[in-house]
Design an enzyme around this catalytic site. Structure first.
Site, PDB file in Angstrom:
ATOM      1  N   GLU A 160       0.725  -1.842   0.571  1.00  0.00           N
ATOM      2  CA  GLU A 160       0.032   0.119   0.652  1.00  0.00           C
ATOM      3  C   GLU A 160       0.638   1.103  -0.144  1.00  0.00           C
ATOM      4  OE1 GLU A 160      -4.244  -1.484   1.875  1.00  0.00           O
ATOM      5  OE2 GLU A 160      -2.355  -1.242   3.374  1.00  0.00           O
ATOM      6  N   GLU A 234      -6.589  -7.948  -1.689  1.00  0.00           N
ATOM      7  CA  GLU A 234      -7.522  -7.584  -0.063  1.00  0.00           C
ATOM      8  C   GLU A 234      -8.248  -7.121  -0.629  1.00  0.00           C
ATOM      9  OE1 GLU A 234      -5.669  -5.109   2.760  1.00  0.00           O
ATOM     10  OE2 GLU A 234      -3.858  -5.628   2.566  1.00  0.00           O
TER      11      GLU A 234
END
Length: 604
Positions: A160, A234
């Site tokens: 991320e 995710e």
């Protein structure tokens, strides 16, 4: 002959030259007792998943600079090898930053001893530490790569980074850390939709993290990366909890509808989490979106497998969905684990914090208060977790002002009598007047370092600046590191200084009880009704924190951590104790809230 691994050369993944759709799930080995690794992975296989994903927490594997631990509960090689035995492929997410609602996003706190540290950049102090860590880590995982006959088909580059993006040279640096050490499997990144633009690097497949199919997220990924496989690395099957809020849930039917839609679009998917597990010990992270909120011990996540590994409605719905993507019937999963609501146990002995201080290494003396990470302990790696006790002397009462330098909560005592608390909201406290020189004590708890966002560099704990009394800075501190490591707890367990007179108990302190187990030990949940805030240890294992404000009111106690016969329970309680400890077969989260109503989700 070299095996042809996972490829992303067209709109569909291939593995060994054949089309391959990733049906994945996240289970973190460091959140699941090793005795239950196989149980959780077999349940994953029985749900119709074909790929395990796991993070690798740097702060556990290198707790002190140059001191590595890949044994026992942290045996990554054994975990990945077990996945292969079960018949699962593996996507490894080694970081170095992992987020994961884990203290400092998995980064070691000793990095913060450098006042100029810039985490997640090519700052020399960080880059050097990453290189040394990856030297060790990749020597362990390289033989597990698919090209060498292992199960690892892909490796994630950082995590991320698009939500951070402070250094244009950082992602290429992390990619090179992997490739230069011989990693040849498919490399991926993962970002939420807002981070996709800034989170990638050349030659690495972008994937997306999401829960709702808003902002045309899949279409956006396709636009950025045409003729490449789509993957949701995710897919958030639930959400995490923070102290003082409600328990977050995500309705099973809503989850199933979105998973079905993702699959109908031809995308691969990884359920985060498939099984959340537990933030045992002091390892929980914290959120800070204008307000600091530490996360709870449980990482149940409202996932398809519960914190204790139970099958849930989500599991059954997903199994019914995923079986459509298999040509053979799915295997049956292991039977549910039996649990036991043991009879309540009574507190037998107690020991005040003050009487336990001599079990701690020699205190450190300094003129000014020193933050946890810069204390000269643990081979000059500082203190990472737990509590720190700061003591100095005062000659008057008046206004104590922390100037917001307490990280994160402090119980304040004058001559060992509690006078109030200081935290991130309460910065001032009136101290009573008294005669002569008195001892001022501040018991400071590190409640968890923030794990997501752009302020990781400021996550130092303890007392991080001056404390004022009547506008004058206090000086002359004696500091005790109350980390509650296994050696300290063992010293308590074997001490002959416990007091059995329960009419004279004082907090903060340690409270001891014995649980007698007949027959085979079973999983259970501890409930500390009537207690305030603290930590529970069973046979030396740190189960984690409890706090009466909820939403978590039960601590998971795995059966493998118990033994037939006597089991010693030690509770460290800050302010309010009861005379008994209760047990239950199942946790009760009481009030819940739909994760869609949680403000954080609107940011993603």
């Amino acid at each position: 002959m070299t095996l042809e691994g996972l490829r992303a050369d067209s709109s569909q993944f291939t593995l060994e030259g054949e089309p391959f759709r990733i049906l994945g799930g996240s289970v973190h080995y460091f959140r699941v007792p090793r005795s239950y690794w196989e149980d959780r992975l077999l349940k994953m296989k029985a749900c119709g998943l074909n790929t395990l994903t796991t993070y690798v927490p740097w702060n556990l594997h290198e707790p002190e600079r140059g001191m590595f631990n890949f044994q026992n509960q942290l045996d990554l090689k054994a975990y990945v090898s077990l996945a292969a035995e079960v018949g699962l492929r593996v996507i490894l997410r080694p970081g170095p930053y992992i987020c994961a609602e884990w203290d400092l996003g998995g980064l070691p706190s000793w990095l913060l001893r450098d006042d100029g540290m810039r985490l997640r950049t090519t700052y020399p102090g960080f880059a050097e530490a990453v290189n040394l860590y990856f030297d060790k880590l990749i020597s362990i995982i390289k033989p597990l790569m698919f090209e060498e006959g292992g199960p690892i088909i892909a490796v994630q580059v950082e995590n991320e980074y698009g939500s951070y993006a402070k250094d244009d040279t950082y992602m290429p640096f992390i990619k090179d850390c992997l490739c230069s050490r011989g990693i040849k499997e498919l490399l991926i990144t993962s970002d939420n939709w807002a981070g996709l633009r800034n989170g990638g690097t050349a030659g690495v497949l972008k994937t997306i993290n999401l829960q709702r199919l808003t902002f045309r997220a899949i279409q956006y990924l396709t636009f950025m990366q045409p003729n490449k496989p789509l993957m949701v690395t995710e897919y958030w099957s639930g959400w995490f909890d923070v102290w003082g809020d409600l328990h977050h849930v995500f309705p099973a039917e809503d989850m199933l509808g979105i998973v079905s839609e993702i699959l109908n679009k031809g995308a691969s998917i990884n359920l985060y989490m498939f099984h959340g597990g537990t933030n045992f010990g002091f390892m929980n992270g914290a959120s800070d979106f204008n307000t600091y909120k530490p996360q709870v011990t449980s990482y149940d996540y409202d996932a398809p497998l519960s914190e204790a590994g139970d099958y849930t409605q989500k599991y059954q719905l997903l199994r019914n969905l995923f079986h459509q993507y298999h040509s053979q019937p799915l295997p049956e999963g292991p039977p549910p684990q039996e649990r036991n609501a043991y009879n309540p146990v009574v507190i037998q002995q107690h020991l005040s914090l003050w009487d336990a201080l001599h079990f701690i290494d020699a205190p450190y003396r300094s003129d000014r208060p020193v933050n946890m990470e810069n204390l000269p302990v643990n081979n000059d790696n500082g203190q990472s977790y737990g509590y720190t006790l700061y003591e100095t002397t005062i000659t008057s009462g008046g206004t104590l002002n922390s100037k917001n330098n307490i990280r994160d909560r402090a119980l304040v005592f004058v001559d060992r009598k509690w006078v109030g608390n200081l935290d991130r909201k309460t910065h001032k406290l009136m101290l009573p007047d008294g005669e002569g020189t008195r001892t001022l004590s501040l018991l400071v708890e590190n409640c968890g370092r923030v794990n997501f966002g752009k302020n990781l560099d400021s996550q130092r704990k303890g007392i991080v600046g001056d404390i004022l009394l009547n506008r004058s800075p206090l000086r002359g501190f004696t500091t005790f590191c109350l980390e509650m490591k296994p050696d300290f707890i063992k010293s308590l367990m074997t001490s002959d200084q416990w007091k059995s007179d329960l009419t004279s108990t004082s907090t903060p302190g340690f409270y001891q009880a014995t649980l007698c187990v007949e027959g085979l030990p079973r999983d259970t949940f501890i409930k500390l009704t009537g207690w305030g805030k603290g930590v529970v240890f069973v046979n030396g294992q740190n189960l984690g924190r409890y706090w009466f404000i909820g939403p978590q009111h039960f601590l998971y106690l795995p059966g493998p951590w118990l033994q037939g016969g006597e089991n010693q329970i030690i509770v460290f309680e800050e302010q309010k104790m009861d005379n008994k400890i209760l047990f239950a077969e199942n946790p009760d989260y009481e009030r819940t809230i739909d994760v869609y109503k949680f403000p954080f989700c609107t940011l993603l």
